[in-house]
Write an enzyme that holds these catalytic residues in place. Sequence first.
Site, short mmCIF file in Angstrom:
data_model
loop_
_atom_site.label_atom_id
_atom_site.label_comp_id
_atom_site.label_asym_id
_atom_site.label_seq_id
_atom_site.Cartn_x
_atom_site.Cartn_y
_atom_site.Cartn_z
N LYS A 41 0.88 -0.79 0.21
CA LYS A 41 -0.40 -0.23 -0.24
C LYS A 41 0.99 1.22 0.26
CE LYS A 41 -2.54 -2.10 3.82
NZ LYS A 41 -3.94 -1.97 5.07
N GLY A 42 2.68 1.23 0.54
CA GLY A 42 3.29 2.61 0.37
C GLY A 42 3.09 3.27 -0.24
N GLU B 116 7.86 3.87 -5.67
CA GLU B 116 7.84 3.29 -3.89
C GLU B 116 8.30 4.52 -3.71
OE1 GLU B 116 7.26 1.55 -2.29
OE2 GLU B 116 7.81 -0.85 -2.41
N ASP B 117 7.46 4.56 -1.78
CA ASP B 117 7.44 5.42 -0.71
C ASP B 117 9.15 4.98 -0.25
OD1 ASP B 117 7.12 2.80 -0.24
OD2 ASP B 117 6.01 3.18 1.42
N ASP C 232 14.40 0.04 1.75
CA ASP C 232 14.72 -0.26 3.14
C ASP C 232 16.00 -1.00 2.82
OD1 ASP C 232 15.09 -1.19 5.67
OD2 ASP C 232 13.41 -0.26 6.34
N LYS D 161 16.11 4.80 2.56
CA LYS D 161 17.62 4.40 4.05
C LYS D 161 18.88 3.04 3.31
CE LYS D 161 14.45 3.57 6.99
NZ LYS D 161 13.94 2.37 8.27
N PHE E 299 13.11 4.19 12.49
CA PHE E 299 11.32 3.75 12.20
C PHE E 299 10.94 5.43 11.43
CE2 PHE E 299 8.07 1.59 11.28
CZ PHE E 299 8.54 0.61 10.34
N ASP F 85 3.81 3.76 7.11
CA ASP F 85 2.94 2.62 8.05
C ASP F 85 3.57 2.08 9.23
OD1 ASP F 85 3.53 0.78 7.10
OD2 ASP F 85 2.27 -0.26 8.88
N ARG G 97 -0.07 6.62 7.93
CA ARG G 97 -0.05 6.93 6.73
C ARG G 97 -0.41 8.01 6.10
NH1 ARG G 97 1.23 1.81 3.73
NH2 ARG G 97 0.05 -0.44 5.30
C1 PRP Z 1 7.44 -1.22 2.99
C2 PRP Z 1 7.60 0.65 1.99
C3 PRP Z 1 8.40 -0.51 0.88
C4 PRP Z 1 8.85 -1.96 2.17
C5 PRP Z 1 10.56 -1.22 1.34
O1 PRP Z 1 6.08 -2.06 2.66
O2 PRP Z 1 6.16 0.52 1.48
O3 PRP Z 1 7.89 -0.68 -0.37
O4 PRP Z 1 8.20 -1.64 3.01
O5 PRP Z 1 11.36 -2.72 2.77
P1 PRP Z 1 12.22 -2.98 2.11
O6 PRP Z 1 13.37 -1.94 1.04
O7 PRP Z 1 12.49 -3.80 3.60
O8 PRP Z 1 11.79 -4.34 1.36
P2 PRP Z 1 5.55 -3.15 3.24
O9 PRP Z 1 5.82 -4.64 3.30
O10 PRP Z 1 5.53 -2.80 4.56
O11 PRP Z 1 4.15 -3.17 2.48
P3 PRP Z 1 3.21 -1.87 2.78
O12 PRP Z 1 3.45 -0.73 1.44
O13 PRP Z 1 1.81 -2.04 2.94
O14 PRP Z 1 3.30 -0.51 4.06
#
Ligand code: PRP
Length: 173
Positions: A40-41, A96-97, A100, A128, A149, A156, A162
């Site tokens: 969703k992010g 992408e948001d 990480d 990050k 965080f 979220d 969000r």
């Molecule tokens: C979050 C964010 C990225 C991902 C990044 O999504 O939106 O898509 O984590 O993290 P990474 O680089 O460690 O893979 P999440 O899986 O939390 O789902 P969401 O988008 O529904 O919040």
Amino acid sequence: MTKLEVLISKEQIDKRVGELAADIRRDYADKDPLLIGALKGSFVFMSDLMRKLNIPVEVEFVRLSSYGAGTETSGKVKLVQGIKTPLKDRHLLVVEDIVDTGLTLHFLLDYLQRRKPASVKLCALLDKPSRRVVDVPIDYLGFTVPNKFIVGCGIDFNEEFRYLPDIYTVEEQ
Ligand code: PRP
């Protein structure tokens, strides 16, 4: 108690998204790009960015999950919902948001490359790098953030926050 501190204001985000949109417009003006978001992010950044692009684009979303309800990645990315529309010979721009560990993007870029697009590039609002596990090339980047965080602008913490227009760091006290 959860304490939030503003890291990047909505004014800074707005200005930076405008700059990214200008770069992307220049690079994709004649390419009929297809924007790809991971739910969703990404939906807030996607919405802001696509309205600033001022060129015709199409948009598709995938649903991926690795974090579940917690704050630590499980390390295993799952495709919950893929893309039905043909991607062959299309110019894809993943929006992408946050990047990480990079595991989500690594999985998504691989999924997209298998569909034989003309090109795949990545635009991320936040990076990050201190948490990176796999290398992911970010072609258009908004901001680099510290190893804390982060919430807001679509991101979220246990499904909360969000909706916040600014980007915050979170501390549990
Ligand atoms: C979050 C964010 C990225 C991902 C990044 O999504 O939106 O898509 O984590 O993290 P990474 O680089 O460690 O893979 P999440 O899986 O939390 O789902 P969401 O988008 O529904 O919040």
